[in-house]
Design a protein around this motif. Structure first.
Motif, PDB file in Angstrom:
ATOM      1  N   SER A   1      -0.751  -4.572  -5.277  1.00 48.64           N
ATOM      2  CA  SER A   1      -0.235  -3.285  -4.823  1.00 48.64           C
ATOM      3  C   SER A   1      -1.301  -2.230  -5.072  1.00 48.64           C
ATOM      4  O   SER A   1      -1.870  -2.157  -6.170  1.00 48.64           O
ATOM      5  N   TYR A   2      -1.556  -1.427  -4.054  1.00 45.86           N
ATOM      6  CA  TYR A   2      -2.464  -0.291  -4.189  1.00 45.86           C
ATOM      7  C   TYR A   2      -1.613   0.977  -4.137  1.00 45.86           C
ATOM      8  O   TYR A   2      -0.954   1.256  -3.129  1.00 45.86           O
ATOM      9  N   VAL A   3      -1.613   1.722  -5.237  1.00 44.27           N
ATOM     10  CA  VAL A   3      -0.789   2.920  -5.375  1.00 44.27           C
ATOM     11  C   VAL A   3      -1.699   4.111  -5.595  1.00 44.27           C
ATOM     12  O   VAL A   3      -2.569   4.080  -6.473  1.00 44.27           O
ATOM     13  N   SER A   4      -1.519   5.170  -4.803  1.00 43.58           N
ATOM     14  CA  SER A   4      -2.343   6.366  -4.963  1.00 43.58           C
ATOM     15  C   SER A   4      -1.474   7.610  -4.905  1.00 43.58           C
ATOM     16  O   SER A   4      -0.377   7.603  -4.344  1.00 43.58           O
ATOM     17  N   ALA A   5      -1.975   8.674  -5.514  1.00 50.37           N
ATOM     18  CA  ALA A   5      -1.225   9.927  -5.549  1.00 50.37           C
ATOM     19  C   ALA A   5      -2.185  11.083  -5.812  1.00 50.37           C
ATOM     20  O   ALA A   5      -3.138  10.945  -6.576  1.00 50.37           O
ATOM     21  N   SER A   6      -1.896  12.203  -5.179  1.00 49.40           N
ATOM     22  CA  SER A   6      -2.646  13.432  -5.440  1.00 49.40           C
ATOM     23  C   SER A   6      -1.666  14.541  -5.779  1.00 49.40           C
ATOM     24  O   SER A   6      -0.568  14.596  -5.225  1.00 49.40           O
ATOM     25  N   LEU A   7      -2.076  15.416  -6.697  1.00 44.03           N
ATOM     26  CA  LEU A   7      -1.304  16.610  -7.012  1.00 44.03           C
ATOM     27  C   LEU A   7      -1.935  17.848  -6.386  1.00 44.03           C
ATOM     28  O   LEU A   7      -1.570  18.970  -6.743  1.00 44.03           O
ATOM     29  N   ALA A   8      -2.882  17.639  -5.461  1.00 44.93           N
ATOM     30  CA  ALA A   8      -3.615  18.778  -4.927  1.00 44.93           C
ATOM     31  C   ALA A   8      -3.842  18.688  -3.417  1.00 44.93           C
ATOM     32  O   ALA A   8      -4.782  19.277  -2.898  1.00 44.93           O
ATOM     33  N   ASN A   9      -2.994  17.937  -2.721  1.00 42.92           N
ATOM     34  CA  ASN A   9      -3.035  18.003  -1.254  1.00 42.92           C
ATOM     35  C   ASN A   9      -1.618  18.108  -0.702  1.00 42.92           C
ATOM     36  O   ASN A   9      -0.648  17.822  -1.415  1.00 42.92           O
TER      37      ASN A   9
ATOM     38  N   GLU B   1       0.865  -1.177   0.000  1.00 44.86           N
ATOM     39  CA  GLU B   1       0.000   0.000   0.000  1.00 44.86           C
ATOM     40  C   GLU B   1       0.899   1.224   0.000  1.00 44.86           C
ATOM     41  O   GLU B   1       1.839   1.305   0.808  1.00 44.86           O
ATOM     42  N   ALA B   2       0.655   2.177  -0.899  1.00 49.17           N
ATOM     43  CA  ALA B   2       1.577   3.303  -1.003  1.00 49.17           C
ATOM     44  C   ALA B   2       0.871   4.549  -1.519  1.00 49.17           C
ATOM     45  O   ALA B   2      -0.039   4.469  -2.350  1.00 49.17           O
ATOM     46  N   ASN B   3       1.331   5.702  -1.026  1.00 49.54           N
ATOM     47  CA  ASN B   3       0.841   6.990  -1.495  1.00 49.54           C
ATOM     48  C   ASN B   3       2.011   7.954  -1.572  1.00 49.54           C
ATOM     49  O   ASN B   3       2.885   7.953  -0.707  1.00 49.54           O
ATOM     50  N   PHE B   4       2.027   8.770  -2.611  1.00 53.25           N
ATOM     51  CA  PHE B   4       3.048   9.805  -2.754  1.00 53.25           C
ATOM     52  C   PHE B   4       2.345  11.017  -3.359  1.00 53.25           C
ATOM     53  O   PHE B   4       2.000  11.021  -4.541  1.00 53.25           O
ATOM     54  N   SER B   5       2.091  12.024  -2.550  1.00 53.31           N
ATOM     55  CA  SER B   5       1.309  13.181  -2.969  1.00 53.31           C
ATOM     56  C   SER B   5       2.009  14.488  -2.602  1.00 53.31           C
ATOM     57  O   SER B   5       2.769  14.543  -1.637  1.00 53.31           O
TER      58      SER B   5
ATOM     59  N   LEU C   1       6.349   4.502  -6.869  1.00 54.97           N
ATOM     60  CA  LEU C   1       5.670   3.444  -6.123  1.00 54.97           C
ATOM     61  C   LEU C   1       5.461   2.218  -7.010  1.00 54.97           C
ATOM     62  O   LEU C   1       5.557   1.077  -6.529  1.00 54.97           O
ATOM     63  N   LEU C   2       5.181   2.443  -8.292  1.00 56.06           N
ATOM     64  CA  LEU C   2       5.104   1.326  -9.232  1.00 56.06           C
ATOM     65  C   LEU C   2       6.459   0.633  -9.338  1.00 56.06           C
ATOM     66  O   LEU C   2       6.532  -0.601  -9.367  1.00 56.06           O
ATOM     67  N   ASP C   3       7.539   1.427  -9.393  1.00 54.63           N
ATOM     68  CA  ASP C   3       8.879   0.860  -9.487  1.00 54.63           C
ATOM     69  C   ASP C   3       9.178  -0.043  -8.288  1.00 54.63           C
ATOM     70  O   ASP C   3       9.655  -1.170  -8.455  1.00 54.63           O
ATOM     71  N   LEU C   4       8.905   0.444  -7.088  1.00 55.89           N
ATOM     72  CA  LEU C   4       9.172  -0.366  -5.896  1.00 55.89           C
ATOM     73  C   LEU C   4       8.285  -1.602  -5.855  1.00 55.89           C
ATOM     74  O   LEU C   4       8.707  -2.675  -5.401  1.00 55.89           O
ATOM     75  N   SER C   5       7.059  -1.476  -6.345  1.00 55.09           N
ATOM     76  CA  SER C   5       6.153  -2.630  -6.382  1.00 55.09           C
ATOM     77  C   SER C   5       6.683  -3.696  -7.329  1.00 55.09           C
ATOM     78  O   SER C   5       6.685  -4.894  -7.007  1.00 55.09           O
ATOM     79  N   VAL C   6       7.135  -3.282  -8.514  1.00 53.45           N
ATOM     80  CA  VAL C   6       7.721  -4.220  -9.470  1.00 53.45           C
ATOM     81  C   VAL C   6       9.004  -4.833  -8.903  1.00 53.45           C
ATOM     82  O   VAL C   6       9.257  -6.033  -9.067  1.00 53.45           O
TER      83      VAL C   6
END
Length: 344
Positions: A229-237, A151-155, A186-191
Motif C-alpha cells: 500500500s502506498y499512502v500519501s498525505a499533504s497538509l499544505a495543498n 494507492e491512496a492520498n488524503f490531503s 488510509l492505513l486503516d483501510l489498507s489493514v
C-alpha cells in the motif's frame, strides 16, 4: 436498555462540533446529554441552544449516571488515559482517530474494553462512505480477486491557518505530517483489506509551510500476507481524497468530491476483468453520523461494531512504525503487540 444511547461529547472543538451537528439527525439512536470542553466560554451558547449540559471537567461526565458512553474528540496523547478512566466508570467509548500513538497503548485500551464488556468505537468514518463500504463488500466477496496493491492520498490545507499553539499541528501530538490527521484513515483501510503490516518506509518533509511536524508525507507499506500500500498525505495543498485498490479480477478508484466535514458525494471509476472501464457518481451521505449510529446500535446489542480490536491494534502498530521510519528514513519493522483479553 432501550431508547437512544445517552452520550457525553468530550472535546468541543472543530470535530466535536461537527459530531454534535450531525447527531441531530439521529435522535432515535443517540442523545447528546453532556459536553466537556475546558474552554467553556467558546461553546456555551452552542450547548445552550442544543440543550446540552456543559462542563469543563471530564470526571463530571464519568460520574453522571445518565451518561452511558463517552465520545472522545480530544488530543491524541490523552486517549489512553481517558479510555482507562471511562472503562473504570463503566462507560462505552467512541474515540476519534488515532486510538493511541503506540501499539502497546492501543492493545491495552482494546483489552480493557473487551474485558469490561464495553463497546469501543473508532472515528474511521471512511468505512461508512457508501462507495468504500461497497468496495469492502466486493473485496470480501472475492469480486476483486487477490488484492495486489493499494494507492491512496488524503490531503487538505485546513491546518495551515491554525495557530501554531493548536494541538493539531504540534509534532508531539501529530508526528509525520498529516499521517494522524488524514493518512490514518488510509492505513486503516489498507489493514482492513490486506491484514497486518510487516514493514514500512516513510518519508516526511516540510516543503511549503512552517508546520512543525512537516507538511508532506508518504509511506510505502509491505503486508505480512503479501501486497503493498502506498499512502500519501499533504497538509499544505487543496483538498484531495483518493483510494484505489487493485486486484487480480478488477480495480476500483474512489474520489471524494469534498472533505468529510461537508461531504458532497463521490466519483467511482472501476474495471473488472474483460469489461470496460466505468465511471459513476454517488450522491451525498453523512458517514460521520452513520459510524456513530452503528456504535450506538452496538451498545444496544442490535449490531456488531465492524472495526475489530485486532484491526485497531494492527493499525496503530503500523502508525507507530510510520513515525519511527519518518525519523530514521529507513525501513521499519511493524510490532505485533499482544491483546490481553481474558479467556482468549
Amino acid at each position: 436498555m432501550s431508547g437512544p444511547v445517552k452520550i457525553a461529547l468530550v472535546g468541543m472543538g472543530w470535530w466535536g462540533q461537527k459530531m454534535l451537528a450531525v447527531l441531530s439527525a439521529a435522535p432515535e439512536d443517540i442523545s447528546v446529554v453532556r459536553a466537556v470542553e475546558p474552554n467553556t466560554d467558546a461553546v456555551r451558547d452552542l450547548c445552550e441552544q442544543r440543550g446540552v449540559t456543559l462542563t469543563a471537567d471530564y470526571t463530571d461526565a464519568l460520574n453522571d449516571p445518565e451518561v452511558e458512553a463517552v465520545v472522545l474528540a480530544t488530543p491524541h496523547s490523552l486517549h489512553t488515559g481517558q479510555i482507562e478512566q471511562a472503562v473504570a466508570a463503566g462507560k462505552h467509548i467512541f474515540c476519534e482517530k488515532p486510538l493511541a500513538l503506540t501499539a502497546d497503548e492501543a492493545a491495552r485500551s482494546v483489552a480493557l474494553c473487551a474485558n469490561a464488556g464495553l463497546v469501543l468505537g473508532m472515528g474511521h468514518e471512511r468505512r461508512w462512505e457508501p462507495p468504500v463500504a461497497d468496495m469492502l463488500a466486493r473485496a470480501d466477496a472475492g469480486d476483486l480477486g487477490r488484492i495486489h496493491q493499494i494507492e491512496a492520498n488524503f490531503s487538505h490545507d485546513k491546518f495551515v491557518s491554525l495557530d501554531r499553539d493548536n494541538w493539531r499541528v504540534k509534532a508531539t501530538e501529530a508526528p509525520a505530517g498529516g499521517m494522524t490527521a488524514t493518512g490514518i484513515h488510509l492505513l486503516d483501510l489498507s489493514v482492513r483489506l490486506l491484514g497486518r503490516a510487516e514493514s514500512v518506509l516513510c518519508i516526511c518533509e516540510q516543503l511549503s509551510s512552517d508546520l512543525p511536524q512537516g507538511d508532506t508525507v508518504a509511506a510505502y507499506v509491505k503486508f505480512a500476507g503479501g501486497g503493498t500500500s502506498y499512502v500519501s498525505a499533504s497538509l499544505a495543498n487543496p483538498f484531495m481524497s483518493r483510494f484505489t485498490v487493485y486486484g487480480s479480477k478488477g480495480w476500483i478508484d474512489i474520489r471524494d468530491k469534498a472533505h468529510v466535514e461537508a461531504p458532497d458525494g463521490w466519483v467511482v471509476t472501476s474495471a473488472m476483468a474483460g469489461a470496460s472501464i466505468e465511471t459513476v457518481e454517488i450522491g451525498k451521505a453523512e458517514p460521520v453520523k452513520d459510524n456513530l449510529v452503528t456504535f450506538a446500535r452496538a451498545v444496544r446489542g442490535q449490531e456488531t461494531y465492524p472495526v475489530t480490536g485486532q484491526q485497531l491494534v494492527d493499525n496503530i502498530a503500523l502508525l507507530e512504525a510510520v513515525f519511527a521510519s519518518s525519523r530514521s528514513g529507513q525501513i521499519q519493522k511493524v510490532a505485533e503487540p499482544t491483546i490481553a483479553v481474558r479467556g482468549a
